[in-house]
Design a protein around this motif. Structure first.
Motif, PDB file in Angstrom:
ATOM      1  N   ASN A 240       0.845  -1.194   0.000  1.00 15.71           N
ATOM      2  CA  ASN A 240       0.000   0.000   0.000  1.00 15.71           C
ATOM      3  C   ASN A 240       0.882   1.247   0.000  1.00 15.71           C
ATOM      4  OD1 ASN A 240       0.628   0.858   2.677  1.00 15.71           O
ATOM      5  ND2 ASN A 240      -1.003  -0.382   3.541  1.00 15.71           N
ATOM      6  N   GLU A 241       0.272   2.377  -0.302  1.00 18.12           N
ATOM      7  CA  GLU A 241       1.052   3.601  -0.516  1.00 18.12           C
ATOM      8  C   GLU A 241       1.767   4.062   0.752  1.00 18.12           C
ATOM      9  OE1 GLU A 241       0.595   8.153  -2.286  1.00 18.12           O
ATOM     10  OE2 GLU A 241      -1.077   6.729  -2.453  1.00 18.12           O
ATOM     11  N   ALA A 242       1.137   3.899   1.905  1.00 17.39           N
ATOM     12  CA  ALA A 242       1.764   4.335   3.156  1.00 17.39           C
ATOM     13  C   ALA A 242       3.042   3.549   3.429  1.00 17.39           C
ATOM     14  CB  ALA A 242       0.785   4.172   4.319  1.00 17.39           C
ATOM     15  N   PHE A 243       3.004   2.238   3.186  1.00 19.82           N
ATOM     16  CA  PHE A 243       4.204   1.410   3.359  1.00 19.82           C
ATOM     17  C   PHE A 243       5.287   1.821   2.365  1.00 19.82           C
ATOM     18  CE2 PHE A 243       1.900  -2.640   5.115  1.00 19.82           C
ATOM     19  CZ  PHE A 243       1.412  -1.892   6.169  1.00 19.82           C
ATOM     20  N   LEU A 244       4.853   2.050   1.133  1.00 17.00           N
ATOM     21  CA  LEU A 244       5.801   2.404   0.075  1.00 17.00           C
ATOM     22  C   LEU A 244       6.509   3.716   0.388  1.00 17.00           C
ATOM     23  CD1 LEU A 244       6.820   1.374  -2.632  1.00 17.00           C
ATOM     24  CD2 LEU A 244       4.946   2.581  -3.750  1.00 17.00           C
ATOM     25  N   GLN A 245       5.788   4.667   0.914  1.00 19.36           N
ATOM     26  CA  GLN A 245       6.390   5.951   1.264  1.00 19.36           C
ATOM     27  C   GLN A 245       7.443   5.781   2.363  1.00 19.36           C
ATOM     28  OE1 GLN A 245       6.162   8.698  -0.302  1.00 19.36           O
ATOM     29  NE2 GLN A 245       4.351   8.421  -1.587  1.00 19.36           N
ATOM     30  N   LYS A 246       7.201   4.897   3.323  1.00 24.38           N
ATOM     31  CA  LYS A 246       8.170   4.655   4.395  1.00 24.38           C
ATOM     32  C   LYS A 246       9.426   3.986   3.847  1.00 24.38           C
ATOM     33  CE  LYS A 246       5.716   6.404   7.692  1.00 24.38           C
ATOM     34  NZ  LYS A 246       6.119   7.730   8.274  1.00 24.38           N
ATOM     35  N   TYR A 247       9.248   3.092   2.918  1.00 24.40           N
ATOM     36  CA  TYR A 247      10.368   2.416   2.253  1.00 24.40           C
ATOM     37  C   TYR A 247      11.247   3.429   1.512  1.00 24.40           C
ATOM     38  CZ  TYR A 247      12.256  -0.628  -1.578  1.00 24.40           C
ATOM     39  OH  TYR A 247      13.029  -1.289  -2.497  1.00 24.40           O
ATOM     40  N   ILE A 248      10.600   4.268   0.725  1.00 27.96           N
ATOM     41  CA  ILE A 248      11.343   5.286  -0.027  1.00 27.96           C
ATOM     42  C   ILE A 248      12.012   6.270   0.930  1.00 27.96           C
ATOM     43  CG2 ILE A 248      11.104   7.205  -1.657  1.00 27.96           C
ATOM     44  CD1 ILE A 248       8.815   5.571  -2.973  1.00 27.96           C
ATOM     45  N   GLN A 249      11.298   6.651   1.979  1.00 26.15           N
ATOM     46  CA  GLN A 249      11.852   7.566   2.982  1.00 26.15           C
ATOM     47  C   GLN A 249      13.139   7.010   3.586  1.00 26.15           C
ATOM     48  OE1 GLN A 249       9.130   8.486   6.216  1.00 26.15           O
ATOM     49  NE2 GLN A 249      10.795   9.164   7.555  1.00 26.15           N
ATOM     50  N   LEU A 250      13.130   5.735   3.930  1.00 24.03           N
ATOM     51  CA  LEU A 250      14.318   5.123   4.533  1.00 24.03           C
ATOM     52  C   LEU A 250      15.510   5.190   3.577  1.00 24.03           C
ATOM     53  CD1 LEU A 250      15.309   3.510   7.064  1.00 24.03           C
ATOM     54  CD2 LEU A 250      14.849   1.426   5.735  1.00 24.03           C
ATOM     55  N   GLY A 251      15.272   4.902   2.303  1.00 28.35           N
ATOM     56  CA  GLY A 251      16.355   4.957   1.330  1.00 28.35           C
ATOM     57  C   GLY A 251      16.898   6.358   1.135  1.00 28.35           C
ATOM     58  N   ILE A 252      15.995   7.321   0.965  1.00 31.29           N
ATOM     59  CA  ILE A 252      16.425   8.696   0.712  1.00 31.29           C
ATOM     60  C   ILE A 252      17.161   9.273   1.915  1.00 31.29           C
ATOM     61  CG2 ILE A 252      15.597  11.042   0.318  1.00 31.29           C
ATOM     62  CD1 ILE A 252      13.447   9.875  -1.507  1.00 31.29           C
ATOM     63  N   GLU A 253      16.631   9.048   3.116  1.00 31.91           N
ATOM     64  CA  GLU A 253      17.271   9.587   4.322  1.00 31.91           C
ATOM     65  C   GLU A 253      18.674   9.043   4.533  1.00 31.91           C
ATOM     66  OE1 GLU A 253      13.382  10.505   7.163  1.00 31.91           O
ATOM     67  OE2 GLU A 253      14.600   8.718   7.523  1.00 31.91           O
ATOM     68  N   ASN A 254      18.875   7.797   4.125  1.00 25.74           N
ATOM     69  CA  ASN A 254      20.174   7.152   4.354  1.00 25.74           C
ATOM     70  C   ASN A 254      21.040   7.083   3.104  1.00 25.74           C
ATOM     71  OD1 ASN A 254      20.189   5.845   7.281  1.00 25.74           O
ATOM     72  ND2 ASN A 254      18.099   5.703   6.478  1.00 25.74           N
ATOM     73  N   ARG A 255      20.543   7.675   2.009  1.00 26.67           N
ATOM     74  CA  ARG A 255      21.282   7.699   0.736  1.00 26.67           C
ATOM     75  C   ARG A 255      21.625   6.292   0.264  1.00 26.67           C
ATOM     76  NH1 ARG A 255      21.091  11.952  -2.249  1.00 26.67           N
ATOM     77  NH2 ARG A 255      23.218  11.700  -3.007  1.00 26.67           N
ATOM     78  N   ILE A 256      20.673   5.373   0.441  1.00 27.64           N
ATOM     79  CA  ILE A 256      20.845   3.988   0.022  1.00 27.64           C
ATOM     80  C   ILE A 256      19.836   3.693  -1.087  1.00 27.64           C
ATOM     81  CG2 ILE A 256      20.778   1.565   0.726  1.00 27.64           C
ATOM     82  CD1 ILE A 256      21.343   2.471   3.578  1.00 27.64           C
ATOM     83  N   PRO A 257      20.271   3.160  -2.218  1.00 29.32           N
ATOM     84  CA  PRO A 257      19.336   2.847  -3.292  1.00 29.32           C
ATOM     85  C   PRO A 257      18.228   1.898  -2.836  1.00 29.32           C
ATOM     86  CG  PRO A 257      21.586   2.717  -4.094  1.00 29.32           C
ATOM     87  CD  PRO A 257      21.671   2.891  -2.609  1.00 29.32           C
ATOM     88  N   VAL A 258      17.021   2.126  -3.339  1.00 29.08           N
ATOM     89  CA  VAL A 258      15.897   1.227  -3.089  1.00 29.08           C
ATOM     90  C   VAL A 258      15.515   0.550  -4.396  1.00 29.08           C
ATOM     91  CG1 VAL A 258      14.992   2.512  -1.126  1.00 29.08           C
ATOM     92  CG2 VAL A 258      14.219   3.105  -3.420  1.00 29.08           C
ATOM     93  N   MET A 259      15.223  -0.733  -4.328  1.00 28.29           N
ATOM     94  CA  MET A 259      14.737  -1.435  -5.512  1.00 28.29           C
ATOM     95  C   MET A 259      13.386  -0.842  -5.899  1.00 28.29           C
ATOM     96  SD  MET A 259      13.472  -5.378  -5.884  1.00 28.29           S
ATOM     97  CE  MET A 259      11.889  -4.900  -5.160  1.00 28.29           C
ATOM     98  N   PHE A 260      13.342  -0.219  -7.089  1.00 26.77           N
ATOM     99  CA  PHE A 260      12.105   0.442  -7.512  1.00 26.77           C
ATOM    100  C   PHE A 260      12.081   0.497  -9.036  1.00 26.77           C
ATOM    101  CE2 PHE A 260       8.872   3.635  -8.021  1.00 26.77           C
ATOM    102  CZ  PHE A 260       8.039   3.449  -6.922  1.00 26.77           C
ATOM    103  N   PRO A 261      11.164  -0.250  -9.683  1.00 25.17           N
ATOM    104  CA  PRO A 261      11.090  -0.268 -11.148  1.00 25.17           C
ATOM    105  C   PRO A 261      10.169   0.826 -11.663  1.00 25.17           C
ATOM    106  CG  PRO A 261       9.614  -1.920 -10.255  1.00 25.17           C
ATOM    107  CD  PRO A 261      10.230  -1.211  -9.070  1.00 25.17           C
TER     108      PRO A 261
END
Length: 334
Positions: A172-193
Motif C-alpha cells: 500500500n502507498e503508506a508502506f511504500l512511502q516509508k520504504y522510499i523515505q528510509l532509502g532517501i534519508e540514508n542515501r541507500i538505493p531502493v529497488m524500484f522499477p
C-alpha cells in the motif's frame, strides 16, 4: 469537463505517451550506451537458512548472479556475514522483512516490543502480506525497517541497497512511502522499477494509471540522488518443478535455464533486475518450505555454463547496485 470527457482525455494522453515512448532509459541516464540491456541477477532470502547462504554464495561466486539481500530477522544472518568479512565487495543489501511465512520455522521483528502491530499472537511477524496490511501501523513499520538497516550496519557493513521481502512494502502507498523515505534519508538505493516497467506491469497487471503513479515516484527517487530500475522480473518463483522431473537435478537445471534464457531474451533496453531464490536445498530445508526444488533449480541455472555463455552472447551488460549507486553519485558531482 464531465467524467466521460475527462476519461477520454486521459485515455488520449496515455495513448500519445505510449506512442512517443519513455525517452531516455534510466540505464542511459546512468551512462550506459543507448539501447543497452543492463542486468542485475539478484538472490533473495540470504540469511534465512544455511542452505540459502550456500545457494547465494555458489550462485554469485561460481555463477551468473551478482547481487543479494539479507533477511535480518533470520537465524543464519551471522553465518553469511562471516562470508562478507572475507568478501567485503560483495553486492549485498537489506531484504526488508515484515512477514514470517513458514509454519515450522519463524522469526520475530528486530525492533521487538516497539512494533506490536507487526506481530501475531505468538510474537512472530505476520504470516502473510495481507495480515501486515490489515494490522500494520506505518509508523511502527518504519521503526522496524530502520532497525533492520541498523542491525545490518552493526555487523560492520554498509548495504548496497534496500528491497522488500514478498513485496510487502509495495502493498500500500503508506508502506511504500516509508520504504522510499528510509532509502532517501540514508542515501541507500531502493529497488524500484519505474522506467518502461514492461515485465513488472505484466506480472502485477497494474493499470496505466497505476504505472503512471509508479513512474512519478521513480522520478522523485531519481531527483533525490538515487538510481532507479527500468524494469523488474519477480515471477521466477512461480516456475514450479513438475513431478516428472522432481529429484532429477539435470532436468531441473535444464528447465530453469531455459526459463531464464527466455526471460533474458524478452528484456527491453534499460537496467533490469531479475530476482532468484538460489538455495542449496537439503532434506532439512525441505522441512522449512515446499519450494526447495524450485529454489535449488535457481541455483543450478545460475551455475549453468550454458546460461553464463548465453548472457555474453546476448550482449547483456551485467551490473550491481554498488555500481548503480556510484554512477548516480558521479552524476550528482558533475
Amino acid at each position: 469537463m464531465n467524467l466521460k470527457n475527462l476519461f477520454l482525455s486521459i485515455s488520449f494522453h496515455l495513448f500519445i505517451f505510449c506512442q512517443i515512448g519513455f525517452g531516455q532509459t534510466y540505464a542511459e541516464k546512468l551512462g550506459y550506451p543507448k539501447g543497452a540491456k543492463v542486468l542485475i541477477i539478484h538472490v533473495d532470502d540470504t540469511g534465512m537458512s544455511y542452505e540459502a547462504n550456500e545457494g547465494t554464495i555458489m550462485s554469485m561466486d561460481h555463477g551468473a548472479a551478482n547481487s543479494c539481500s539479507i533477511m535480518m530477522p533470520c537465524s543464519w544472518v551471522p553465518d553469511y556475514f562471516k562470508y562478507l568479512e572475507e568478501n567485503p565487495e560483495t553486492d549485498a543489501g537489506v531484504h526488508l522483512t515484515l512477514t514470517s511465512e513458514w509454519k515450522g520455522y519463524r522469526w520475530g521483528p528486530v525492533a521487538g516490543h516497539m512494533t506490536p502491530s507487526l506481530k501475531d499472537e505468538q510474537g512472530y511477524l505476520w504470516p502473510s502480506v495481507k495480515d501486515v496490511v490489515t494490522h500494520g501501523n506505518p509508523e511502527e513499520l518504519y521503526i522496524e525497517i530502520k532497525a533492520q538497516l541498523e542491525k545490518f550496519r552493526s555487523m560492520g557493513f554498509e548495504p548496497t541497497h534496500l528491497d522488500s521481502h514478498m513485496g510487502t512494502l509495495f502493498a500500500n502507498e503508506a508502506f511504500l512511502q516509508k520504504y522510499i523515505q528510509l532509502g532517501i534519508e540514508n542515501r541507500i538505493p531502493v529497488m524500484f522499477p519505474a522506467g518502461h516497467a514492461t515485465l513488472i506491469q505484466q506480472e502485477t497487471e497494474y493499470s496505466d494509471q497505476q504505472m503512471q503513479a509508479l513512474r512519478k515516484m521513480g522520478e522523485e527517487i531519481w531527483k533525490s540522488g538515487l538510481p532507479v530500475l527500468d524494469d523488474l522480473h519477480t515471477s521466477s518463483y512461480s516456475w514450479k518443478i513438475s513431478p516428472e522431473i522432481e529429484g532429477d537435478d539435470d532436468k531441473i537445471r535444464a528447465y530453469k535455464t531455459a526459463k531464464f534464457k527466455e526471460t533474458v531474451k524478452a528484456l527491453k533496453p534499460g537496467v533490469t533486475q531479475i530476482i532468484v531464490h538460489s538455495t542449496n536445498s537439503t532434506p532439512h530445508f525441505e522441512k522449512i518450505t515446499p519450494s526447495a526444488s524450485l529454489r535449488k533449480g535457481d541455483m543450478l541455472a545460475m551455475m549453468d555454463p550454458e546460461f553464463i555463455d548465453f548472457l555474453e552472447k546476448e550482449g547483456i551488460i551485467m551490473t550491481t547496485w554498488r555500481e548503480l549507486r556510484e554512477r548516480r553519485l558521479q552524476l550528482e558531482l558533475k
